[in-house]
Design a protein around this motif. Sequence first.
Motif, PDB file in Angstrom:
ATOM      1  N   ASN A   1      11.436 -39.609 -26.672  1.00  0.00           N
ATOM      2  CA  ASN A   1      12.308 -39.333 -25.467  1.00  0.00           C
ATOM      3  C   ASN A   1      11.390 -38.835 -24.189  1.00  0.00           C
ATOM      4  O   ASN A   1      10.838 -37.776 -24.482  1.00  0.00           O
ATOM      5  N   THR A   2      11.566 -39.123 -23.078  1.00  0.00           N
ATOM      6  CA  THR A   2      10.742 -38.500 -22.021  1.00  0.00           C
ATOM      7  C   THR A   2      11.562 -38.152 -20.959  1.00  0.00           C
ATOM      8  O   THR A   2      11.059 -37.882 -19.945  1.00  0.00           O
ATOM      9  N   THR A   3      12.947 -38.108 -21.160  1.00  0.00           N
ATOM     10  CA  THR A   3      13.667 -37.553 -20.172  1.00  0.00           C
ATOM     11  C   THR A   3      13.975 -36.011 -20.306  1.00  0.00           C
ATOM     12  O   THR A   3      13.635 -35.670 -21.387  1.00  0.00           O
ATOM     13  N   PRO A   4      14.556 -35.360 -19.311  1.00  0.00           N
ATOM     14  CA  PRO A   4      14.770 -33.720 -19.558  1.00  0.00           C
ATOM     15  C   PRO A   4      15.959 -33.615 -20.299  1.00  0.00           C
ATOM     16  O   PRO A   4      16.374 -32.462 -20.420  1.00  0.00           O
ATOM     17  N   ILE A   5      16.810 -34.633 -20.665  1.00  0.00           N
ATOM     18  CA  ILE A   5      17.965 -34.283 -21.342  1.00  0.00           C
ATOM     19  C   ILE A   5      17.744 -33.583 -22.785  1.00  0.00           C
ATOM     20  O   ILE A   5      16.621 -33.954 -23.578  1.00  0.00           O
ATOM     21  N   GLY A   6      18.701 -32.464 -22.883  1.00  0.00           N
ATOM     22  CA  GLY A   6      18.072 -31.311 -23.847  1.00  0.00           C
ATOM     23  C   GLY A   6      17.393 -30.391 -23.645  1.00  0.00           C
ATOM     24  O   GLY A   6      17.284 -29.282 -24.468  1.00  0.00           O
ATOM     25  N   MET A   7      16.994 -30.266 -22.361  1.00  0.00           N
ATOM     26  CA  MET A   7      16.210 -29.175 -21.921  1.00  0.00           C
ATOM     27  C   MET A   7      16.889 -27.834 -21.775  1.00  0.00           C
ATOM     28  O   MET A   7      18.204 -28.040 -21.083  1.00  0.00           O
ATOM     29  N   PHE A   8      16.426 -26.769 -22.025  1.00  0.00           N
ATOM     30  CA  PHE A   8      17.213 -25.461 -21.545  1.00  0.00           C
ATOM     31  C   PHE A   8      17.392 -25.640 -20.120  1.00  0.00           C
ATOM     32  O   PHE A   8      16.771 -26.090 -19.289  1.00  0.00           O
ATOM     33  N   PRO A   9      18.836 -25.085 -19.561  1.00  0.00           N
ATOM     34  CA  PRO A   9      19.883 -24.621 -20.190  1.00  0.00           C
ATOM     35  C   PRO A   9      20.842 -25.547 -20.955  1.00  0.00           C
ATOM     36  O   PRO A   9      21.626 -25.366 -21.392  1.00  0.00           O
ATOM     37  N   ASN A  10      20.162 -26.824 -20.905  1.00  0.00           N
ATOM     38  CA  ASN A  10      21.320 -27.892 -21.580  1.00  0.00           C
ATOM     39  C   ASN A  10      21.022 -28.385 -22.932  1.00  0.00           C
ATOM     40  O   ASN A  10      20.837 -29.441 -23.250  1.00  0.00           O
ATOM     41  N   GLU A  11      20.769 -27.189 -23.892  1.00  0.00           N
ATOM     42  CA  GLU A  11      20.289 -27.603 -25.320  1.00  0.00           C
ATOM     43  C   GLU A  11      21.474 -28.387 -25.843  1.00  0.00           C
ATOM     44  O   GLU A  11      20.902 -29.148 -27.095  1.00  0.00           O
ATOM     45  N   ASN A  12      22.442 -28.392 -25.652  1.00  0.00           N
ATOM     46  CA  ASN A  12      23.574 -29.075 -26.271  1.00  0.00           C
ATOM     47  C   ASN A  12      23.468 -30.664 -26.058  1.00  0.00           C
ATOM     48  O   ASN A  12      23.968 -31.384 -27.101  1.00  0.00           O
ATOM     49  N   GLU A  13      22.809 -31.235 -25.152  1.00  0.00           N
ATOM     50  CA  GLU A  13      22.789 -32.602 -24.913  1.00  0.00           C
ATOM     51  C   GLU A  13      21.623 -33.179 -25.794  1.00  0.00           C
ATOM     52  O   GLU A  13      20.543 -32.621 -26.236  1.00  0.00           O
ATOM     53  N   THR A  14      21.799 -34.595 -25.774  1.00  0.00           N
ATOM     54  CA  THR A  14      21.018 -35.274 -26.623  1.00  0.00           C
ATOM     55  C   THR A  14      20.829 -36.757 -25.962  1.00  0.00           C
ATOM     56  O   THR A  14      21.912 -37.290 -25.656  1.00  0.00           O
ATOM     57  N   PRO A  15      19.504 -37.296 -25.760  1.00  0.00           N
ATOM     58  CA  PRO A  15      19.519 -38.587 -25.281  1.00  0.00           C
ATOM     59  C   PRO A  15      20.060 -39.746 -26.260  1.00  0.00           C
ATOM     60  O   PRO A  15      20.090 -40.787 -25.993  1.00  0.00           O
ATOM     61  N   MET A  16      20.103 -39.362 -27.823  1.00  0.00           N
ATOM     62  CA  MET A  16      20.466 -40.390 -28.794  1.00  0.00           C
ATOM     63  C   MET A  16      21.475 -39.889 -29.720  1.00  0.00           C
ATOM     64  O   MET A  16      21.388 -38.772 -30.288  1.00  0.00           O
ATOM     65  N   PRO A  17      22.794 -40.617 -29.804  1.00  0.00           N
ATOM     66  CA  PRO A  17      23.275 -40.451 -30.783  1.00  0.00           C
ATOM     67  C   PRO A  17      22.863 -40.443 -32.187  1.00  0.00           C
ATOM     68  O   PRO A  17      21.981 -40.988 -32.365  1.00  0.00           O
ATOM     69  N   LYS A  18      23.083 -39.104 -32.981  1.00  0.00           N
ATOM     70  CA  LYS A  18      22.511 -38.995 -34.217  1.00  0.00           C
ATOM     71  C   LYS A  18      22.657 -40.284 -35.169  1.00  0.00           C
ATOM     72  O   LYS A  18      21.774 -40.775 -36.041  1.00  0.00           O
ATOM     73  N   SER A  19      23.814 -40.958 -35.090  1.00  0.00           N
ATOM     74  CA  SER A  19      24.199 -42.240 -35.939  1.00  0.00           C
ATOM     75  C   SER A  19      23.189 -43.227 -35.914  1.00  0.00           C
ATOM     76  O   SER A  19      22.922 -43.846 -36.887  1.00  0.00           O
ATOM     77  N   VAL A  20      22.449 -43.274 -34.648  1.00  0.00           N
ATOM     78  CA  VAL A  20      21.418 -44.371 -34.556  1.00  0.00           C
ATOM     79  C   VAL A  20      20.099 -43.941 -34.765  1.00  0.00           C
ATOM     80  O   VAL A  20      19.139 -44.680 -34.829  1.00  0.00           O
ATOM     81  N   LEU A  21      19.945 -42.647 -35.134  1.00  0.00           N
ATOM     82  CA  LEU A  21      18.613 -42.393 -35.231  1.00  0.00           C
ATOM     83  C   LEU A  21      17.698 -42.667 -36.693  1.00  0.00           C
ATOM     84  O   LEU A  21      16.551 -42.812 -36.739  1.00  0.00           O
TER      85      LEU A  21
END
Length: 507
Positions: free
Chosen positions: A422-442
Amino acid sequence: CGGGCYICVPLLAGSISEMLREMRIAHSKGADMVEFRLDHLTEFEPQADIPILLQEKQLPAIITCRPVWEGGKYNGDDDDRISALALAAELGADFVDIEMQKASELISALQKPSRAKVIVSHHNFDCTPSSEELGCLVSKMQSTGADIIKVVTTARSITDVIHVFQVLGRSQAPTIALAMGQQGLISRLLTPKFGGFLTFGSMASGRESAPGQPTIEELQDIYRLPRVGRETEVFGIIGQLVGYSKSPLIHNRFFQEIGYDGLYVPFLVHNFKVFFGAFHPLNFTGFSISIPYKEVALECCDEVESFAKAIGAVNTVVRRRSDGKFIGYNTDCEAAVGAIEDGLGGVNDGVSPLFNKLVVVIGAGGAAKAIAFGAKQRGAHPLIANRHYDRAQKLAEAVGGTAITLDQLYELQPSPGSVLANTTPIGMFPNENETPMPKSVLKHYSLVFDVVYTPKVTRLLTEAEELGLCVVSGFEMFIRQAIEQFSLFVAKPVPKQQLREVMLNVM
Ligand code: SKM
């Protein structure tokens, strides 16, 4: 400070006893002086309170009673206020602060000679006027008989701070010139370099007397302002999310570790080209480039090192000492790809563990370019997934990879051994609850890497770990890119292992 600049803590307590308690704390935290903000006292009896404050003071003190009409809390009679300030001067205050409009009234009320120095102040809560307007204002303030001039404006853009530095450069008297607001932060950090009389550090976050004030701890522990002087070289991080960057913490510690006279600050920039052009004459020495400017920074450099040129992004810009030209470099690529390789067991007999693997890169900005390029160089197959498909396509073409849409990414079932980055800022403080990929496809990946390093373990990495996958934190990339960057900043080899240990200790 090294430049003769004081660190002053404004005391905003509601009672005399609390103000004195805070003064003792400020003293223990390394303040050079305090400002007693009498306008914050809920009950104020000048004849009783001022002698106590001045008898008990452990540090040089400014006495201020800011009226509501100048952004303070005092809404009583102005003549009473001026009498209180004159009394403070008589009883041993080191400085008394008075607004420009009332300066001549206070100065004529003072006993002559007065030991107290008069700070004549002006605050603009709206904007930062032009250099010419500020120049006229300063002349007017000087003509009141001020010992010290204080001009505080509001920075709407980081380039406003240049006007504030110009005030310092031109003023004949000792001068406090600062810009309020997030965009003005560097005026507070760099004022010792430009000859400012003092800078304010708040007692704690949330206890600022004006917007944008750093805390006394930040001034002392992160920026170590007392050692900053006119010769100090300036470095900093340029970006839109610089408030979350750990680079100021790290690079200032590195300077301390190797005994280099440098100061590293955050540059909160909304237009890279405008900033770079405006700050050019200030001869700052080096910059880290962060989201979203790694590509435009490359265009603005005088020269770009061949590796960074091939990647198409720079994260490091250094002014060459010999001719003043800005040279661009990329320390992200080796840092990220090296960290991923080590996560996969390391290079074996000269063969990268990435050889022939699929490396799925989320994002198409500067960091994505660095990772896709590095992966391709190691013999991997880069697959680029981005919100804007056209950008993914452009990057895929440039590195010889393949572009996919986000929907395709979520449906992808990559071959065993594949890497996800992942090279996007998704999931960075203060948005720690976000993720760029659903767990199911990891679950199809062998290793998951995230450039985000605040938090060190993002939601993406936590979920990958829960699935038993190997993970590499952006923290490892951050360490590696910072050490290489620092070596470019100071233009000499640095003790890398020692710096790595410093980083692990401070973070
Ligand atoms: O490339 C690096 C940059 O040098 C510094 C940084 C930071 O401070 O957050 C992040 C990356 O973009």
